[in-house]
Motif scaffolding. Sequence first.
Motif, PDB file in Angstrom:
ATOM      1  N   ILE A  82       0.837  -1.199   0.000  1.00 28.04           N
ATOM      2  CA  ILE A  82       0.000   0.000   0.000  1.00 28.04           C
ATOM      3  C   ILE A  82       0.875   1.254   0.000  1.00 28.04           C
ATOM      4  N   LEU A  83       1.879   1.268   0.859  1.00 23.89           N
ATOM      5  CA  LEU A  83       2.784   2.415   0.949  1.00 23.89           C
ATOM      6  C   LEU A  83       3.542   2.626  -0.359  1.00 23.89           C
ATOM      7  N   ARG A  84       4.016   1.541  -0.945  1.00 25.14           N
ATOM      8  CA  ARG A  84       4.762   1.663  -2.204  1.00 25.14           C
ATOM      9  C   ARG A  84       3.920   2.332  -3.280  1.00 25.14           C
ATOM     10  N   LEU A  85       2.675   1.908  -3.402  1.00 20.49           N
ATOM     11  CA  LEU A  85       1.825   2.485  -4.439  1.00 20.49           C
ATOM     12  C   LEU A  85       1.520   3.951  -4.150  1.00 20.49           C
ATOM     13  N   ALA A  86       1.186   4.275  -2.922  1.00 19.16           N
ATOM     14  CA  ALA A  86       0.841   5.661  -2.579  1.00 19.16           C
ATOM     15  C   ALA A  86       2.031   6.599  -2.795  1.00 19.16           C
ATOM     16  N   ILE A  87       3.206   6.168  -2.389  1.00 16.89           N
ATOM     17  CA  ILE A  87       4.394   7.006  -2.569  1.00 16.89           C
ATOM     18  C   ILE A  87       4.757   7.113  -4.050  1.00 16.89           C
ATOM     19  N   PHE A  88       4.624   6.023  -4.779  1.00 18.86           N
ATOM     20  CA  PHE A  88       4.866   6.077  -6.224  1.00 18.86           C
ATOM     21  C   PHE A  88       3.936   7.083  -6.889  1.00 18.86           C
ATOM     22  N   GLU A  89       2.640   6.995  -6.582  1.00 19.45           N
ATOM     23  CA  GLU A  89       1.690   7.921  -7.194  1.00 19.45           C
ATOM     24  C   GLU A  89       2.039   9.372  -6.855  1.00 19.45           C
ATOM     25  N   THR A  90       2.416   9.613  -5.605  1.00 15.51           N
ATOM     26  CA  THR A  90       2.763  10.974  -5.187  1.00 15.51           C
ATOM     27  C   THR A  90       3.992  11.491  -5.938  1.00 15.51           C
ATOM     28  N   TYR A  92       5.510  10.211  -8.795  1.00 13.25           N
ATOM     29  CA  TYR A  92       5.686  10.017 -10.232  1.00 13.25           C
ATOM     30  C   TYR A  92       4.415  10.134 -11.081  1.00 13.25           C
ATOM     31  N   MET A  93       3.268  10.356 -10.468  1.00 13.95           N
ATOM     32  CA  MET A  93       2.030  10.461 -11.246  1.00 13.95           C
ATOM     33  C   MET A  93       1.361  11.802 -10.942  1.00 13.95           C
ATOM     34  N   ASP A  94       1.805  12.819 -11.648  1.00 18.05           N
ATOM     35  CA  ASP A  94       1.349  14.187 -11.400  1.00 18.05           C
ATOM     36  C   ASP A  94      -0.149  14.396 -11.620  1.00 18.05           C
ATOM     37  N   ASP A  95      -0.778  13.519 -12.370  1.00 19.51           N
ATOM     38  CA  ASP A  95      -2.197  13.689 -12.661  1.00 19.51           C
ATOM     39  C   ASP A  95      -3.102  13.169 -11.537  1.00 19.51           C
ATOM     40  N   ILE A  96      -2.516  12.590 -10.499  1.00 20.02           N
ATOM     41  CA  ILE A  96      -3.296  12.090  -9.363  1.00 20.02           C
ATOM     42  C   ILE A  96      -3.025  12.999  -8.168  1.00 20.02           C
ATOM     43  N   PRO A  97      -4.055  13.651  -7.648  1.00 22.47           N
ATOM     44  CA  PRO A  97      -3.856  14.509  -6.473  1.00 22.47           C
ATOM     45  C   PRO A  97      -3.337  13.703  -5.275  1.00 22.47           C
ATOM     46  N   ILE A  98      -2.409  14.288  -4.545  1.00 23.27           N
ATOM     47  CA  ILE A  98      -1.806  13.620  -3.399  1.00 23.27           C
ATOM     48  C   ILE A  98      -2.873  13.155  -2.417  1.00 23.27           C
ATOM     49  N   GLU A  99      -3.882  13.996  -2.178  1.00 25.27           N
ATOM     50  CA  GLU A  99      -4.937  13.655  -1.226  1.00 25.27           C
ATOM     51  C   GLU A  99      -5.666  12.386  -1.642  1.00 25.27           C
ATOM     52  N   VAL A 100      -5.850  12.207  -2.940  1.00 33.67           N
ATOM     53  CA  VAL A 100      -6.530  11.015  -3.457  1.00 33.67           C
ATOM     54  C   VAL A 100      -5.673   9.782  -3.180  1.00 33.67           C
ATOM     55  N   SER A 101      -4.383   9.873  -3.447  1.00 36.35           N
ATOM     56  CA  SER A 101      -3.492   8.738  -3.195  1.00 36.35           C
ATOM     57  C   SER A 101      -3.510   8.338  -1.721  1.00 36.35           C
ATOM     58  N   ILE A 102      -3.471   9.314  -0.845  1.00 41.69           N
ATOM     59  CA  ILE A 102      -3.479   9.024   0.596  1.00 41.69           C
ATOM     60  C   ILE A 102      -4.818   8.427   1.012  1.00 41.69           C
TER      61      ILE A 102
END
Length: 137
Positions: A82-90, A92-102
């Motif tokens: 879970i942590l790996r995916l959330a940190i990756f999205e934060t 390296y994936m600029d189109d996903i808001p940080i709040e959404v990933s968390i």
Amino acid sequence: MSRKIAREEAVKLLYQMEMNEDFSEQTKNEYLKTNNFKEDEVEYLNRVFERLIEKLPVIDSKIEKYSEGWKINRIAKVDLSILRLAIFETMYMDDIPIEVSINEALEISKKYSTEESSKFINGLLGSFVKEWNDING
């Protein structure tokens, strides 16, 4: 598509890879073949795994930094995924808001892990994101 479903599947695949110590393209492709995903879910999973595996050392170093003395091999494998995916999205994936990933990480942890894990994940991601925002404005 539900990116929520695709995100959950990404965590499951990361977990499987971690448990089998096999982060190969072949493992990802077999996972995609054996599950019935919609086209846009496959697109998200391919997009994530195209770079996530390559960036795993960087991501894991962030997890160790913010895990307050926990070695990465002591973190529950589902929580680690879970942590790996959330940190990756934060990172390296600029189109996903940080709040959404968390928020999605916390929802997945509530579904697949423990209440204590949700608190741990929330705290670690909170510390990571605070510094990330300070550095990246």
